[in-house]
Design a protein around this motif. Structure first.
Motif, mmCIF file in Angstrom:
data_model
loop_
_atom_site.group_PDB
_atom_site.id
_atom_site.type_symbol
_atom_site.label_atom_id
_atom_site.label_comp_id
_atom_site.label_asym_id
_atom_site.label_seq_id
_atom_site.Cartn_x
_atom_site.Cartn_y
_atom_site.Cartn_z
ATOM 1 N N THR A 223 4.456 2.716 1.080
ATOM 2 C CA THR A 223 4.080 1.429 0.782
ATOM 3 C C THR A 223 2.402 1.290 0.628
ATOM 4 O OG1 THR A 223 6.023 0.613 1.963
ATOM 5 C CG2 THR A 223 4.316 -0.975 1.450
ATOM 6 N N ILE A 224 1.932 1.843 1.389
ATOM 7 C CA ILE A 224 0.551 1.718 1.482
ATOM 8 C C ILE A 224 -0.293 2.393 0.305
ATOM 9 C CG2 ILE A 224 -1.678 2.484 2.701
ATOM 10 C CD1 ILE A 224 -0.157 1.975 5.522
ATOM 11 N N LEU A 225 0.500 3.337 0.006
ATOM 12 C CA LEU A 225 -0.159 4.317 -0.963
ATOM 13 C C LEU A 225 0.183 3.465 -2.530
ATOM 14 C CD1 LEU A 225 0.961 7.900 -0.188
ATOM 15 C CD2 LEU A 225 -1.420 7.005 -0.402
ATOM 16 N N TYR A 226 1.497 3.165 -2.621
ATOM 17 C CA TYR A 226 1.620 2.146 -3.763
ATOM 18 C C TYR A 226 0.629 0.907 -3.737
ATOM 19 C CZ TYR A 226 6.118 4.700 -4.172
ATOM 20 O OH TYR A 226 7.036 5.420 -4.365
ATOM 21 N N ALA A 227 0.543 0.328 -2.748
ATOM 22 C CA ALA A 227 -0.332 -0.914 -2.760
ATOM 23 C C ALA A 227 -1.736 -0.444 -3.044
ATOM 24 C CB ALA A 227 -0.248 -1.743 -1.573
ATOM 25 N N LYS A 228 -2.078 0.572 -2.527
ATOM 26 C CA LYS A 228 -3.597 1.033 -2.843
ATOM 27 C C LYS A 228 -3.729 1.616 -4.471
ATOM 28 C CE LYS A 228 -7.519 2.848 -1.392
ATOM 29 N NZ LYS A 228 -8.686 2.203 -1.337
ATOM 30 N N ALA A 229 -2.799 2.053 -5.072
ATOM 31 C CA ALA A 229 -2.692 2.819 -6.367
ATOM 32 C C ALA A 229 -2.624 1.520 -7.117
ATOM 33 C CB ALA A 229 -1.566 3.405 -6.473
ATOM 34 N N PHE A 230 -2.006 0.249 -7.045
ATOM 35 C CA PHE A 230 -1.920 -0.869 -7.995
ATOM 36 C C PHE A 230 -2.890 -1.841 -7.534
ATOM 37 C CE2 PHE A 230 2.075 1.573 -8.255
ATOM 38 C CZ PHE A 230 2.058 1.841 -9.740
ATOM 39 N N ALA A 231 -3.631 -1.716 -6.428
ATOM 40 C CA ALA A 231 -4.592 -2.914 -6.019
ATOM 41 C C ALA A 231 -5.484 -3.283 -7.115
ATOM 42 C CB ALA A 231 -5.081 -2.507 -4.878
ATOM 43 N N GLU A 232 -6.100 -2.275 -7.727
ATOM 44 C CA GLU A 232 -7.252 -2.363 -8.763
ATOM 45 C C GLU A 232 -6.600 -3.292 -10.146
ATOM 46 O OE1 GLU A 232 -7.598 1.397 -11.510
ATOM 47 O OE2 GLU A 232 -7.812 1.796 -9.460
#
Length: 100
Positions: free
Chosen positions: A80-89
């Motif tokens: 979940t953290i990785l997905y959020a980080k990947a799409f945060a920008e």
């Protein structure tokens, strides 16, 4: 052949995935009796049915799916953290940015 699987150890999901994996060559009848699932297995072909080899294969696959479920649960927050980080920008993109 009849197998008994403890539902306190193996989830319905693990059992279902194992049965699906083996369903090409075997038919299965499932009965839930309290915390034990009884599974009746029959071979689809007329070839000899090696019960010992099948039992070993069934529980190997069942344990594989059990481990996959454990790993999935243990790594859920990290994914979940990785997905959020990947799409945060992409959260700050405007419609003009998308049309370029």
């Amino acid at each position: 052949m009849k197998l008994s699987v403890d539902r306190n150890i193996y989830s319905d999901s693990c059992i279902s995935k194992t049965i699906y994996w083996l369903s090409k060559d075997y038919t299965f009848q499932r009965n839930l009796i309290t915390d034990t699932e009884e599974i009746i297995v029959d071979a689809k072909s007329c070839l000899p049915f090696d019960e010992s080899a099948f039992r070993s294969s069934f529980f190997d696959k069942l344990n594989d799916f059990k481990l996959r479920c454990i790993i999935e649960e243990e790594t859920k927050d990290i994914r979940t953290i990785l997905y959020a980080k990947a799409f945060a920008e992409y959260d700050e993109l405007t419609e003009d940015d998308l049309n370029e």
